[in-house]
Design a protein around this motif. Sequence first.
Motif, short mmCIF file in Angstrom:
data_model
loop_
_atom_site.label_atom_id
_atom_site.label_comp_id
_atom_site.label_asym_id
_atom_site.label_seq_id
_atom_site.Cartn_x
_atom_site.Cartn_y
_atom_site.Cartn_z
N ILE A 200 0.86 -1.18 0.00
CA ILE A 200 0.00 0.00 0.00
C ILE A 200 0.90 1.23 0.00
O ILE A 200 1.66 1.45 0.94
CB ILE A 200 -0.94 0.01 1.22
N SER A 201 0.80 2.03 -1.07
CA SER A 201 1.66 3.21 -1.19
C SER A 201 0.88 4.51 -1.29
O SER A 201 1.47 5.59 -1.34
CB SER A 201 2.58 3.06 -2.41
N GLY A 202 -0.46 4.43 -1.31
CA GLY A 202 -1.27 5.64 -1.41
C GLY A 202 -2.74 5.32 -1.30
O GLY A 202 -3.14 4.16 -1.15
N GLY A 203 -3.56 6.35 -1.36
CA GLY A 203 -4.99 6.18 -1.26
C GLY A 203 -5.48 6.14 0.17
O GLY A 203 -4.71 6.30 1.13
N VAL A 204 -6.78 5.95 0.33
CA VAL A 204 -7.41 5.75 1.63
C VAL A 204 -7.99 4.35 1.65
O VAL A 204 -8.82 4.00 0.80
CB VAL A 204 -8.51 6.79 1.90
N VAL A 205 -7.56 3.53 2.59
CA VAL A 205 -7.96 2.12 2.65
C VAL A 205 -8.63 1.87 4.00
O VAL A 205 -7.98 1.99 5.04
CB VAL A 205 -6.74 1.20 2.48
N GLU A 206 -9.90 1.52 3.97
CA GLU A 206 -10.66 1.25 5.19
C GLU A 206 -11.05 -0.22 5.20
O GLU A 206 -11.76 -0.68 4.30
CB GLU A 206 -11.92 2.12 5.25
N VAL A 207 -10.59 -0.95 6.21
CA VAL A 207 -10.79 -2.40 6.26
C VAL A 207 -11.46 -2.75 7.58
O VAL A 207 -10.95 -2.40 8.66
CB VAL A 207 -9.45 -3.15 6.13
N ALA A 208 -12.58 -3.46 7.52
CA ALA A 208 -13.29 -3.82 8.75
C ALA A 208 -12.48 -4.78 9.60
O ALA A 208 -12.50 -4.73 10.82
CB ALA A 208 -14.64 -4.44 8.39
N GLY A 209 -11.74 -5.69 8.94
CA GLY A 209 -10.97 -6.69 9.67
C GLY A 209 -9.48 -6.49 9.53
O GLY A 209 -8.96 -5.39 9.66
N ASN A 210 -8.79 -7.57 9.23
CA ASN A 210 -7.33 -7.59 9.21
C ASN A 210 -6.78 -7.29 7.82
O ASN A 210 -7.43 -7.51 6.80
CB ASN A 210 -6.87 -8.99 9.65
N ILE A 211 -5.56 -6.79 7.78
CA ILE A 211 -4.78 -6.73 6.55
C ILE A 211 -3.61 -7.69 6.71
O ILE A 211 -2.83 -7.57 7.66
CB ILE A 211 -4.24 -5.31 6.27
N GLY A 212 -3.49 -8.66 5.80
CA GLY A 212 -2.38 -9.60 5.85
C GLY A 212 -2.81 -11.01 6.09
O GLY A 212 -3.67 -11.56 5.41
N ASN A 213 -2.20 -11.65 7.11
CA ASN A 213 -2.46 -13.06 7.40
C ASN A 213 -3.80 -13.23 8.13
O ASN A 213 -4.09 -12.52 9.08
CB ASN A 213 -1.36 -13.62 8.31
N ASN A 214 -4.58 -14.20 7.67
CA ASN A 214 -5.86 -14.48 8.31
C ASN A 214 -5.96 -15.91 8.79
O ASN A 214 -7.00 -16.35 9.24
CB ASN A 214 -7.00 -14.16 7.33
N ASN A 215 -4.86 -16.65 8.69
CA ASN A 215 -4.79 -18.02 9.20
C ASN A 215 -3.67 -18.05 10.23
O ASN A 215 -2.49 -17.96 9.89
CB ASN A 215 -4.52 -18.99 8.04
N GLU A 216 -4.01 -18.17 11.49
CA GLU A 216 -3.03 -18.07 12.57
C GLU A 216 -1.91 -19.10 12.44
O GLU A 216 -0.78 -18.87 12.85
CB GLU A 216 -3.73 -18.24 13.92
N ASP A 217 -2.21 -20.27 11.87
CA ASP A 217 -1.22 -21.35 11.80
C ASP A 217 -0.40 -21.29 10.52
O ASP A 217 0.54 -22.08 10.36
CB ASP A 217 -1.92 -22.70 11.90
N ASN A 218 -0.73 -20.42 9.59
CA ASN A 218 -0.04 -20.38 8.30
C ASN A 218 0.25 -18.93 7.92
O ASN A 218 -0.40 -18.37 7.04
CB ASN A 218 -0.88 -21.05 7.22
N SER A 219 1.19 -18.31 8.62
CA SER A 219 1.48 -16.90 8.42
C SER A 219 2.50 -16.73 7.29
O SER A 219 3.66 -17.08 7.43
CB SER A 219 2.04 -16.30 9.71
N CYS A 220 2.05 -16.21 6.15
CA CYS A 220 2.97 -16.10 5.02
C CYS A 220 2.61 -14.95 4.09
O CYS A 220 2.83 -15.03 2.89
CB CYS A 220 3.03 -17.41 4.24
N VAL A 221 2.03 -13.86 4.62
CA VAL A 221 1.74 -12.69 3.81
C VAL A 221 2.69 -11.56 4.20
O VAL A 221 2.81 -11.23 5.38
CB VAL A 221 0.28 -12.22 3.99
N ASN A 222 3.36 -10.98 3.23
CA ASN A 222 4.26 -9.86 3.48
C ASN A 222 3.50 -8.57 3.23
O ASN A 222 3.01 -8.34 2.12
CB ASN A 222 5.48 -9.96 2.55
N VAL A 223 3.39 -7.70 4.26
CA VAL A 223 2.65 -6.45 4.15
C VAL A 223 3.63 -5.28 4.25
O VAL A 223 4.40 -5.20 5.20
CB VAL A 223 1.58 -6.32 5.26
#
Length: 290
Positions: A200-223
Amino acid sequence: VEGDVKLILMDGSSLTVNGGINVPEGSSFTVLGQEKGTSRLVSRGDDISNDGGGGYAGIGGCGEEESTVNFGYITLASTGTIEAYGGDRSAGIGGGGYMDSNDTEYNGTIKIVRGTVYAKGGIWASGIGAGADGDNKSTIDISGGEINVYGNSAASIGGGYSTGCGKVEISGGHIIAETYIGDGQAHSKERFEGVNKINISGGVVEVAGNIGNNNEDNSCVNVDISGGVVFAGSIKSDDNYEPNNFNGLIFINRNRKVDKEVELPYDEVQEFEIPDNATLTFNKGGSLEL
């Protein structure tokens, strides 16, 4: 569509497509508009009755067969309004749906430049991104527009229920994500490690939940957040509860971070709302100039 197809929506026009707009792998589909931006396109993907179960994306792939869930190159550059609704297990914009198509690869591209976009996934599918199942290596590039997106037990932008998020690039626009942005809740780390990236390098981003990993046992998203204004319930990059890098205005569960110099993504004065009782924290000697 087949080949390189451009749809130009005239001001005041309205087009409804029942069954979805299929953009197969190897084809491209571009939606353009006119100056006033008063056109409207609505595309609704169908469910498919087959042994696997699945459906058509609102705009993108289809689930007739496991091999057809992938999609081509989709560009939304209309000045008007575009609505896209996915069928069973299918994205609003992106991948089609086919039950347990875990070996199928999504590698299409979605580019949103301007206009008003609403996208909603079918059950277990993302609003913009992958269908419910598969190996997601697609690219989502958002540089402008007013975007409201909903994932159905899946990411608003990124992965279906059991897929990774692929590569998500946000450099502009105003995005409201009704669920989360990132990977699916039941994806496999072994299949997607090194593939999932959110920048994310610009703009307005509104997210109700999480940004990135959503599986606690499989963390592999680079934010990586290098600019813009971001509102999120949480941010989880790899195994860390914060982005790897940030240089923007970030609001997380009412705890706010500012790092380095922040340039709000507007050429002229506009407004965005900061929730009540917020705490604004400046890191590395930052300051606020009004």
